[in-house]
Enzyme design. Structure first.
Site, short mmCIF file in Angstrom:
data_model
loop_
_atom_site.label_atom_id
_atom_site.label_comp_id
_atom_site.label_asym_id
_atom_site.label_seq_id
_atom_site.Cartn_x
_atom_site.Cartn_y
_atom_site.Cartn_z
N HIS A 253 168.10 23.90 2.75
CA HIS A 253 168.94 22.82 2.23
C HIS A 253 168.51 22.46 0.81
O HIS A 253 169.34 22.27 -0.09
CB HIS A 253 168.83 21.60 3.15
CG HIS A 253 169.58 20.40 2.64
ND1 HIS A 253 168.99 19.45 1.84
CD2 HIS A 253 170.87 20.02 2.80
CE1 HIS A 253 169.88 18.52 1.54
NE2 HIS A 253 171.02 18.84 2.10
N ARG B 180 153.67 44.76 -28.16
CA ARG B 180 152.35 45.13 -28.69
C ARG B 180 151.48 43.87 -28.84
O ARG B 180 151.78 43.02 -29.66
CB ARG B 180 152.50 45.80 -30.05
CG ARG B 180 153.36 47.05 -30.06
CD ARG B 180 153.55 47.54 -31.49
NE ARG B 180 154.27 48.80 -31.57
CZ ARG B 180 155.59 48.91 -31.68
NH1 ARG B 180 156.34 47.81 -31.71
NH2 ARG B 180 156.17 50.09 -31.75
N GLU C 117 151.09 59.82 -24.64
CA GLU C 117 150.98 59.99 -26.10
C GLU C 117 150.23 61.25 -26.50
O GLU C 117 150.14 61.55 -27.70
CB GLU C 117 150.28 58.76 -26.70
CG GLU C 117 151.03 57.47 -26.48
CD GLU C 117 150.19 56.27 -26.87
OE1 GLU C 117 150.44 55.72 -27.96
OE2 GLU C 117 149.29 55.89 -26.10
N GLY D 19 155.19 57.57 -25.97
CA GLY D 19 154.98 57.12 -27.34
C GLY D 19 155.17 58.32 -28.25
O GLY D 19 154.22 59.07 -28.51
N ASN E 219 155.74 58.84 -31.36
CA ASN E 219 155.07 58.94 -32.66
C ASN E 219 153.75 59.70 -32.52
O ASN E 219 153.48 60.68 -33.21
CB ASN E 219 154.81 57.55 -33.24
CG ASN E 219 156.10 56.77 -33.47
OD1 ASN E 219 157.18 57.35 -33.50
ND2 ASN E 219 155.98 55.47 -33.64
N CYS F 263 159.34 54.51 -25.77
CA CYS F 263 159.27 53.32 -26.62
C CYS F 263 158.95 53.68 -28.07
O CYS F 263 158.76 52.80 -28.90
CB CYS F 263 158.26 52.32 -26.09
SG CYS F 263 156.60 52.97 -25.85
#
Length: 774
Positions: free
Chosen positions: A417, A511, A654, A676, A678, A726
């Site tokens: 309720h 980050r 990575e 990742g 890069n 990402c």
């Protein structure tokens, strides 16, 4: 005719049989498992009060100021006496009894349930306004029917109609008489999230009859099912102290203690959940809108006892659900929200100590003095802006709930309720806290978060006491709907509002190194100067800003990943080792595992954020190479008080080593792996993209890089691990096409690229669908 059988009732009979009965008739006609029964029509009630000549006196008695508690009580008592003391004509009573005797040869236990003509409407549920009586037999049948009629004029019903603008003399009431289901287990199911409208089926379940669940007398188990995948995403097994059952000797409904060995036992099996989900889908399809369904299980058979529209999903929430997409995470039903422990967390934080946790049942943040309500007589003490704290709310408490800034209960779940009425009133609520009435003091200043289920010490600033999260979210154009989630990268907390306005499905990379570097000191120097607590608070404040803006959408925060040359620019940088090539040096998980004191404080910040209710937070570890790194990081999580089995966590891919070792990492327990690109490209091709002599060789679409990404996605899919990207390459159309074709779970883009990526993902997905049918 005073009586109609449910078999003959349909939705267009609303004015004759009321909302509850009309719905049950529809469900019966649709072939769904509804117990048999009949309806004492609304016309029977109207004829009764008019023939007896009590109608004018009845409506005059309830024409009062609904904000006046004493006047409300007097109105109810007068109306109740008028109906109960006026005899029912013999021929009417005989028709009702004759119908009853047709159910199981007159030996049936039945439920006698009110069904008002203004009830279970699309814009007003009237939840809990009228009475229901269980395990009724012939001797008490007529009295219970009349008590249902009288409940049309309870204090809460009078108040509710005034608030909703319904004239008292324009509302009639029918009564459903239905064979009882002597339930082994029962509960309620929402076919969509009741606050946000997200495509999650929420099932609450307890032992015995369902009255304990809908009244809030027990904190039920909570099961969350993703409608897109049909997966049960979250199971919360509550400590179920009480149950309502039929007494074997008297036949009456009684409250019993749950046996110790069943209190923390899971109520529903996976098979039962699947059957309920299937029924829920059928009901929503039949009505064409989200439904609130009451159900029961007896002798391994599932029965549907009621279905009504969910009235608490705002248009804004539905619009924003379109924005966030199917994959959004629902934080109103956190995995630990209703564990019943009610533990007090004694870590004082910059934003107020978390005193208790429960289930976030009605969204929004509210601050005010706690007003402990243990008796209905205490309701007059509830002033504007108070936080009502009670064991469970009762329908007669609605006027006080309207005055209150927020609601906290010891017991109850999403369908109690307190939860239903709070959502409809737009009042933040936390239910199932276990011990708020005992641990909080009357008048104590508290802040409750109805999104995250937390009760904190002290009062928030007015700026942070905001409306429900979905209503406060920035309005953006409807985004392209995609099966592949499109998230956004966030580097600094200050960008959170702009990032959220993109309509992204969450944050794929937050980050924390930018938060740390902005302190102007290395972590070690900052801790030495200001203490560990201050360092943890800085991380909390930064992450919290983003998690708040996106809630309940997931936010994936990465632990510290700054190379040594960046730390050397800060105060205390003279103590940082000098490295010829910092990109290959002391950074990422290597630095964390090599400097456990600082790593422990990062995890402590995450743990405290979880305690505050930020269940949308996910933890990601950078620059891992193999399962050994994962196992060591997982050990640190446990030591920090974070349960890796209950929280979402994963790793960055990575290096070629991590791509080649992802199967072992999956077996070590990661929930996701995020590319990742890069670093992965630099390490795969032995290229420094910042070196002008070789920058032209840097290529994220190089066949070797793509092969590593593709094989990682395939391996992760085999092991039920989500994959994402990402790195900046995720914003490139050719990379998007490759990733979607390979089956990546999500793509996280830079803020300015989110909408373009959404369109590109949709284009690729549509092409794949067309190719599959051509």
């Amino acid at each position: 005719m005073g009586v109609l059988w449910l078999d003959d009732v349909r939705s267009d009979d609303l004015e004759t049989v009321g909302g509850k009965a009309a719905s049950l008739g529809e469900l019966t006609a649709a072939g769904l498992p509804v117990p048999p029964g009949f309806v004492v029509t609304a016309g029977t009630y109207r004829t009764f009060i008019e023939t007896a000549g009590i109608d004018d006196e009845l409506f005059d008695a309830v024409d009062v100021d609904s904000e006046d508690s004493k006047a409300l009580k007097a109105a109810h008592e007068r109306a109740h006496a008028l109906i109960m003391e006026t005899p029912l004509p013999d021929e009417v009573a005989a028709e009702i009894v004759e119908a009853y005797r047709s159910i199981d040869d007159g030996e049936a236990f039945v439920a006698v349930r009110s069904s008002a003509t203004a009830e279970d409407l699309p814009d007003a549920s009237f939840a809990g306004q009228q009475e229901t009586f269980l395990n009724v037999r012939e001797a008490d049948l007529i009295r219970r029917v009349k008590e249902c009629w009288a409940s049309l004029f309870s204090q809460r019903a009078i108040y509710y109609r005034n608030q909703k603008g319904f004239d008292h003399d324009a509302v009639d009431i029918a009564v459903v008489v239905q064979r009882m289901v002597d339930a082994d287990k029962s509960g309620v199911m929402f076919t969509s999230h009741p606050s946000t409208g997200e495509p999650r089926i929420i099932i609450e379940a307890a032992w015995g009859l369902g009255e304990a669940v809908v009244s809030g007398a027990v904190s039920p188990d909570n099961y969350v099912v993703n409608r897109a995948t049909q997966r049960t995403e979250d199971v919360t097994v509550a400590d179920k102290k009480l149950m309502h059952v039929k007494d074997a000797e008297t036949g009456e409904t009684v409250e019993r203690k749950v046996p110790d060995d069943r209190r923390t036992e899971r109520v529903l099996s996976d098979e039962e959940i699947a059957r309920l989900v299937d029924l829920g889908e059928q009901v929503e399809t039949h009505y064409g809108q989200p439904q609130d369904v009451e159900w029961a299980v007896f002798d391994d058979e599932v029965y549907m006892l009621q279905s009504r529209p969910i009235t608490t999903i705002s248009d804004t929430a539905v619009s924003n659900v379109s924005d966030v997409g199917v994959g959004a995470t629902d934080g109103d039903v956190a995995g630990e929200a209703t564990d019943g422990a009610g533990e007090t967390t004694r870590d004082q934080t910059a934003v107020g100590e978390v005193l208790l946790r429960g289930l976030g049942a009605s969204p929004g943040i509210a601050s005010g003095p706690a007003r402990i309500v243990t008796k209905l007589d205490h309701l007059d003490q509830v002033a504007e802006g108070d936080i009502i704290v009670t064991e469970m709310t009762m329908p007669d408490m609605v006027p006080a709930m309207k005055r209150a800034a927020g609601i906290v209960t010891d017991e109850g779940g999403m369908t109690s309720h307190a939860a239903i009425v709070s959502r409809e009133l737009g009042v933040p609520a936390v239910v199932g806290s276990s011990s708020a009435t005992r641990q909080l003091e009357d008048g104590q200043p508290i802040t409750i978060d109805g999104d995250k289920g937390t009760i904190r010490e002290g009062v928030e600033s007015k700026e942070k006491q905001r409306q429900p999260v979905e209503d406060a979210r920035p309005k953006t154009p409807v985004k392209p709907m995609t099966a592949t989630e499109v998230k956004v990268n966030v580097s600094i907390p200050e960008a959170a509002e702009r990032a959220a306005a993109t309509g992204a499905d969450g944050v794929g990379l937050l980050r924390i190194e930018h938060m740390v570097l902005s302190l102007g000191k290395t972590p070690e120097r900052f801790i030495a100067d200001n203490g560990e607590r201050a360092y943890v608070d800085e991380i909390i404040e930064g992450v919290r800003t983003v998690a708040d803006e996106f809630y309940p959408r997931p936010v994936r925060a990465r632990t510290l990943d700054a190379p040594s040359d960046e730390f050397r620019q800060l105060q205390g940088g003279e103590d940082v080792p000098r490295e010829h090539n910092p990109m290959l040096g002391y950074r990422g998980i290597r630095r964390s595992l090599g400097n456990p004191r600082v790593f422990k404080l990062e995890l402590e910040a995450f743990r405290r954020l979880y305690d505050m209710g930020y269940d949308n937070l996910e933890v990601m570890f950078p620059l891992v190479n193999d399962a050994e790194d994962v196992v060591r990081a997982r050990k640190h999580m446990r030591e920090a008080g974070i349960d890796p089995g209950k929280r979402e966590w994963g790793v960055m891919i990575e290096t070629p080593a991590s791509a080649l070792q992802v199967e072992a990492m999956a077996k070590a327990g990661i929930d996701f792996a995020s590319f990742g690109t890069n670093d992965l490209t630099q390490y795969t091709l032995a290229v420094d993209r910042n070196n002008e002599n070789v920058a032209s060789v840097y290529d994220e679409l190089h066949p070797a890089v793509l092969e590593l990404i593709g094989s990682t996605i395939e391996t992760c899919r085999d092991h039920g691990v989500e994959t994402s990207i990402c790195g900046q390459a995720g914003s490139k159309p050719r990379m998007v096409q490759f990733l979607v074709e390979r089956g990546i779970s999500s793509i996280s883009a830079n803020i300015d690229a989110v909408r373009d990526v959404q369109h590109e993902v949709k284009r690729v997905e549509q092409k794949l669908l067309l190719d599959s049918v051509r």
